[in-house]
Design an enzyme around this catalytic site. Structure first.
Site, PDB file in Angstrom:
ATOM      1  N   LYS A 172     -70.652  41.876  46.439  1.00 49.66           N
ATOM      2  CA  LYS A 172     -71.542  42.523  47.948  1.00 49.66           C
ATOM      3  C   LYS A 172     -70.526  43.474  48.234  1.00 49.66           C
ATOM      4  O   LYS A 172     -69.394  43.359  48.520  1.00 49.66           O
ATOM      5  CB  LYS A 172     -71.609  41.176  48.584  1.00 49.66           C
ATOM      6  CG  LYS A 172     -72.634  40.064  48.120  1.00 49.66           C
ATOM      7  CD  LYS A 172     -74.024  40.662  48.442  1.00 49.66           C
ATOM      8  CE  LYS A 172     -74.975  39.571  48.030  1.00 49.66           C
ATOM      9  NZ  LYS A 172     -76.425  40.142  48.256  1.00 49.66           N
ATOM     10  N   LYS A 219     -71.547  45.282  51.187  1.00 52.77           N
ATOM     11  CA  LYS A 219     -71.773  45.578  52.743  1.00 52.77           C
ATOM     12  C   LYS A 219     -70.499  45.594  53.430  1.00 52.77           C
ATOM     13  O   LYS A 219     -70.273  46.557  54.232  1.00 52.77           O
ATOM     14  CB  LYS A 219     -72.438  44.275  53.377  1.00 52.77           C
ATOM     15  CG  LYS A 219     -73.086  44.934  54.751  1.00 52.77           C
ATOM     16  CD  LYS A 219     -73.873  45.892  54.804  1.00 52.77           C
ATOM     17  CE  LYS A 219     -75.253  45.647  54.383  1.00 52.77           C
ATOM     18  NZ  LYS A 219     -76.218  46.889  54.081  1.00 52.77           N
ATOM     19  N   LYS A 263     -74.429  51.806  44.759  1.00 52.17           N
ATOM     20  CA  LYS A 263     -74.440  51.619  45.971  1.00 52.17           C
ATOM     21  C   LYS A 263     -73.541  52.392  46.961  1.00 52.17           C
ATOM     22  O   LYS A 263     -73.923  52.941  47.885  1.00 52.17           O
ATOM     23  CB  LYS A 263     -74.548  50.453  46.590  1.00 52.17           C
ATOM     24  CG  LYS A 263     -75.893  49.511  46.515  1.00 52.17           C
ATOM     25  CD  LYS A 263     -75.829  48.145  46.977  1.00 52.17           C
ATOM     26  CE  LYS A 263     -76.914  47.388  46.675  1.00 52.17           C
ATOM     27  NZ  LYS A 263     -76.726  45.945  47.008  1.00 52.17           N
ATOM     28  N   GLY A 311     -28.591  38.129  54.157  1.00 51.50           N
ATOM     29  CA  GLY A 311     -29.114  37.500  55.464  1.00 51.50           C
ATOM     30  C   GLY A 311     -28.150  37.603  56.439  1.00 51.50           C
ATOM     31  O   GLY A 311     -26.954  38.189  56.556  1.00 51.50           O
ATOM     32  N   CYS A 316     -24.476  40.563  48.950  1.00 54.18           N
ATOM     33  CA  CYS A 316     -23.972  41.094  50.194  1.00 54.18           C
ATOM     34  C   CYS A 316     -23.579  39.633  50.898  1.00 54.18           C
ATOM     35  O   CYS A 316     -22.570  39.281  50.841  1.00 54.18           O
ATOM     36  CB  CYS A 316     -25.373  41.732  50.918  1.00 54.18           C
ATOM     37  SG  CYS A 316     -24.705  42.491  52.452  1.00 54.18           S
ATOM     38  N   PHE A 371     -22.183  37.626  48.744  1.00 60.22           N
ATOM     39  CA  PHE A 371     -20.756  37.880  48.474  1.00 60.22           C
ATOM     40  C   PHE A 371     -19.810  37.284  49.371  1.00 60.22           C
ATOM     41  O   PHE A 371     -18.533  36.676  48.947  1.00 60.22           O
ATOM     42  CB  PHE A 371     -20.480  39.504  48.529  1.00 60.22           C
ATOM     43  CG  PHE A 371     -18.927  39.842  48.465  1.00 60.22           C
ATOM     44  CD1 PHE A 371     -18.554  40.411  47.198  1.00 60.22           C
ATOM     45  CD2 PHE A 371     -18.335  40.136  49.471  1.00 60.22           C
ATOM     46  CE1 PHE A 371     -17.531  40.895  46.959  1.00 60.22           C
ATOM     47  CE2 PHE A 371     -17.192  40.739  49.485  1.00 60.22           C
ATOM     48  CZ  PHE A 371     -16.467  41.232  48.161  1.00 60.22           C
ATOM     49  N   GLN A 372     -20.039  37.149  50.660  1.00 59.77           N
ATOM     50  CA  GLN A 372     -19.394  36.783  51.821  1.00 59.77           C
ATOM     51  C   GLN A 372     -19.189  35.095  51.473  1.00 59.77           C
ATOM     52  O   GLN A 372     -18.174  34.376  51.808  1.00 59.77           O
ATOM     53  CB  GLN A 372     -19.727  37.133  53.319  1.00 59.77           C
ATOM     54  CG  GLN A 372     -19.606  38.590  53.276  1.00 59.77           C
ATOM     55  CD  GLN A 372     -20.509  38.981  54.536  1.00 59.77           C
ATOM     56  OE1 GLN A 372     -20.945  38.464  55.127  1.00 59.77           O
ATOM     57  NE2 GLN A 372     -20.573  40.405  54.685  1.00 59.77           N
ATOM     58  N   GLU A 376     -18.975  35.883  61.854  1.00 57.60           N
ATOM     59  CA  GLU A 376     -20.264  35.905  62.156  1.00 57.60           C
ATOM     60  C   GLU A 376     -20.869  34.770  62.667  1.00 57.60           C
ATOM     61  O   GLU A 376     -21.681  34.535  63.361  1.00 57.60           O
ATOM     62  CB  GLU A 376     -21.210  36.661  61.060  1.00 57.60           C
ATOM     63  CG  GLU A 376     -22.564  37.084  61.223  1.00 57.60           C
ATOM     64  CD  GLU A 376     -23.464  37.446  60.334  1.00 57.60           C
ATOM     65  OE1 GLU A 376     -22.897  37.646  59.309  1.00 57.60           O
ATOM     66  OE2 GLU A 376     -24.709  37.864  60.633  1.00 57.60           O
ATOM     67  N   ARG A 391     -22.180  44.499  58.274  1.00 55.18           N
ATOM     68  CA  ARG A 391     -21.177  44.603  59.540  1.00 55.18           C
ATOM     69  C   ARG A 391     -20.055  44.026  59.084  1.00 55.18           C
ATOM     70  O   ARG A 391     -19.084  44.330  59.446  1.00 55.18           O
ATOM     71  CB  ARG A 391     -21.662  44.138  60.748  1.00 55.18           C
ATOM     72  CG  ARG A 391     -22.794  45.069  61.137  1.00 55.18           C
ATOM     73  CD  ARG A 391     -23.670  44.425  62.305  1.00 55.18           C
ATOM     74  NE  ARG A 391     -22.666  44.039  63.561  1.00 55.18           N
ATOM     75  CZ  ARG A 391     -22.915  43.000  64.353  1.00 55.18           C
ATOM     76  NH1 ARG A 391     -23.600  42.021  63.870  1.00 55.18           N
ATOM     77  NH2 ARG A 391     -22.210  42.708  65.043  1.00 55.18           N
ATOM     78  N   HIS A 395     -26.124  46.001  47.857  1.00 57.22           N
ATOM     79  CA  HIS A 395     -27.507  45.552  47.360  1.00 57.22           C
ATOM     80  C   HIS A 395     -27.912  45.954  46.030  1.00 57.22           C
ATOM     81  O   HIS A 395     -28.561  47.064  46.093  1.00 57.22           O
ATOM     82  CB  HIS A 395     -28.660  45.771  48.338  1.00 57.22           C
ATOM     83  CG  HIS A 395     -28.380  44.920  49.548  1.00 57.22           C
ATOM     84  ND1 HIS A 395     -28.772  43.728  49.862  1.00 57.22           N
ATOM     85  CD2 HIS A 395     -27.781  45.069  50.877  1.00 57.22           C
ATOM     86  CE1 HIS A 395     -28.312  42.979  50.853  1.00 57.22           C
ATOM     87  NE2 HIS A 395     -27.737  44.055  51.634  1.00 57.22           N
ATOM     88  N   GLU A 403     -30.149  45.233  44.237  1.00 57.25           N
ATOM     89  CA  GLU A 403     -31.473  45.063  43.748  1.00 57.25           C
ATOM     90  C   GLU A 403     -32.342  46.250  44.325  1.00 57.25           C
ATOM     91  O   GLU A 403     -33.424  46.643  43.938  1.00 57.25           O
ATOM     92  CB  GLU A 403     -31.937  43.776  44.504  1.00 57.25           C
ATOM     93  CG  GLU A 403     -31.925  43.577  46.384  1.00 57.25           C
ATOM     94  CD  GLU A 403     -30.929  43.297  46.699  1.00 57.25           C
ATOM     95  OE1 GLU A 403     -29.614  43.315  46.216  1.00 57.25           O
ATOM     96  OE2 GLU A 403     -30.765  42.964  47.820  1.00 57.25           O
TER      97      GLU A 403
END
Ligand code: GLN
Length: 566
Positions: free
Chosen positions: A217, A219, A253, A389, A416, A419-420, A440, A498, A543, A545
């Site tokens: 359809k 429309k 159409k 993260g 990242c 790793f930590q 952190e 950081r 990173h 990736e």
């Protein structure tokens, strides 16, 4: 009147109704523009089709620059929650953008820059700055012409900076969103100013096929595109996305209702391998149609499709390879867009190794203190990735996961934060520092094995920016990392962090077997770690990736998947 004459006339007008600032040396027609909008619904592959188009144009030897216009008011994607908006894709120049830029970089196999991504927030910020500096010479600053003028300026700056043959502009969202109205208005103006032969509008729409009817359809698609027509924008090409092959009657159409030649209505139905899409589109005459509209089909001829066929072949598997199951142990596991580049990097390895790599989500928030659950979740898993993260949630679960992998000789790749996490786990369970942590997560920890970067410490009170973008990583001779990267002395990778390994603990880590095989050039920042006696335990502060490409997977990922497959 052609585009340049219109621009000249605007420039010579002394009254203030126009606002079309032009970069120095700008010439209409030198760079052509393709504008890609969506209608009916989002999420049907606008980014995939735009990036396929970029690939096709690049394949003709053109210099192609994509640009994504995002409607939201954030100045960039840096503060966005990956769960809501997908991953933050960091460019080499440190720009924090949305995941579409990753799609474009992978499709074009080239690095993009901040100018390839713009949000409404960035546009408004510029306007407010100019207004405060008195740059509007006493005029009231208006959406039209000032916001639209600023948007056009961003596009033309990109044209001049990159000397692009074509700029492919992707408008976020769908037509009819209040948010992207000004972007669309700016592009309507752009077509008038540049001349019709220099700007091609393409709309990607969706053809419904309700189960109860069993037929297509059109429309909703017609009404969606009518909104563009109502804004004074006539698309020249339409792509109809659908579940099954586009029916001829629907093509007719769409042609009739939207005033588009039938041959410029293309159907793209659901496919399993998106890498095959550029070649399929080429066979339907898609890029040829667009270049004809822009009057450059003769100038940039397709080259027999050999390179494209080769690329398509290299980006697939025969489906017969042994399956490998990789667990991604993170906290945004409800949304695959949050880890899209990781999934893509795994896919790139699957092409190279001809293996079927599947990802399994393990939500580390639930793992804390639940040994049995962890064991159960790990059934059938061949290797584990602990991704990047921020924040405390899920961290203890990730540490438990790292311990499980180290003790059971299961391949572990830390990215990242991963790793930590590997450092914290090793400190607690091998170095015997029971309270080891990152500042952190535990600002007062007696064993801060991961802590703020010295340069971040200085600016902490000022809002603490992150270490962002591309930096060199010096590889230590004779290490696994060096070997995997072809014995290179240094590589360049992208960062967004950081915190880092506390230099005061480096010696103790090394005494117990950890090798820091990648380091920053001038500062004591550890960037790759490996545990040589383990089957595969490696992690990077960067990173990998983000720079893995379809025909050129990242070496850390590749070795990780290889070892996981064994
Ligand atoms: N939260 C950690 C840091 O800021 C890791 C960041 C990340 O994984 N991107 O250093």
């Amino acid at each position: 009147m052609d585009g340049q004459s219109i621009l000249n006339e605007i420039a010579s007008t002394s009254s203030g109704e126009f606002y079309t600032p032009l970069p120095k040396g700008y010439k209409a027609g030198k760079t052509k523009y393709v504008v890609i909008t969506g209608s009916v619904i989002s999420g049907v592959g606008k980014g995939t089709i735009s990036s396929s188009l970029c690939r096709l144009l690049q394949d003709r030897g053109m210099n192609v620059e994509p640009i994504k216009l995002e409607a939201y008011l954030n100045v960039d994607s840096g503060t966005l929650n990956p769960f809501r908006h997908g991953e933050v894709f960091v460019l080499d120049d440190g720009s924090e953008t949305d995941l579409d830029l990753g799609t474009y970089e992978r499709a074009l196999d080239k690095n993009l820059q901040g100018g390839n991504f713009v949000t409404s927030g960035k546009i408004y910020q510029k306007i407010i700055e100019k207004e405060r500096a008195g740059k509007y010479l006493g005029r009231d600053v208006q959406f039209i012409p000032h916001v639209t003028g600023e948007i056009k300026l961003v596009l033309r700056n990109l044209a001049v900076d990159t000397k692009a043959d074509v700029i492919v502009i992707e408008i976020g969202g769908t037509v009819g969103d209040y948010e992207n109205m000004f972007a669309l208005e700016a592009l309507r103006e752009l077509k008038y100013e540049e001349g019709a032969e220099n700007v091609c509008f393409l709309n990607i729409t969706y053809i419904l096929e309700p189960n109860s009817l069993g037929e297509q359809k059109s429309k909703a698609a017609q009404l969606g595109i009518k909104r563009l027509l109502a804004m004074g924008i006539q698309p020249s090409v339409i792509v109809c996305r659908s579940q099954t092959k586009l029916q001829e009657s629907i093509r007719e159409k769409m042609s009739l209702y939207i005033n588009i030649a039938k041959e410029n209505v293309f159907g793209v139905h659901d496919v399993s391998n998106i890498y095959g899409l550029p070649l399929k589109l080429r066979e339907k005459g898609f890029d040829e149609a667009i270049l004809k509209i822009l009057g450059i089909a003769k100038k940039f001829k397709a080259n027999g499709n050999t390179a494209l066929k080769e690329w398509t072949k290299k980006t697939s598997t025969d489906g017969k390879g042994k399956p490998v199951m990789i667990a991604i142990a993170g906290k945004y596991t409800g949304s695959s867009d949050a880890y899209i580049s990781i999934l893509k990097a795994l896919e790139h390895c699957s092409f190279k190794l001809n293996k079927t790599v599947t990802a399994k989500w393990i939500d580390t928030t639930n793992l804390e203190g639940k040994k049995d659950l962890l064991k159960k979740q790990m059934e059938g898993v061949d290797g584990v990735i602990v991704p990047g993260g921020f924040g405390t949630r899920g961290v203890e679960g990730k540490i438990a996961m790292a311990k499980y992998c180290r003790e059971n000789n299961i391949p572990y790749l830390g990215l990242c934060l991963g790793f930590q996490i590997a450092l914290i786990e090793f400190s607690r369970n091998v170095l015997g520092l029971k309270e080891a942590n990152s500042t952190e997560f535990a600002p007062k920890t007696p064993e801060p094995v991961v802590c703020l970067l010295p340069e971040q410490r200085k600016i902490e009170g000022l809002g603490g920016n992150m270490r962002l973008g591309g930096h060199d990583v010096q590889l230590k001779e004779g290490t696994i990392a060096a070997k995997l990267h072809g014995n290179a002395k240094k590589i360049r990778r992208r960062f967004r962090h950081r915190f880092e390994c506390n230099p005061e603990y480096i010696k103790r880590f090394e005494e117990k077997g950890i090798v820091f095989s990648g380091k920053a050039a001038k500062v004591p920042i550890m960037q790759i770690l490996e545990l040589p006696k383990h089957k595969f335990l490696m992690a990077s502060q960067y990173h990998p990736e983000l720079t893995s490409r379809p025909t050129n997977p990242d070496p850390l990922f590749l070795e990780f998947v290889k070892k996981s497959a064994k």
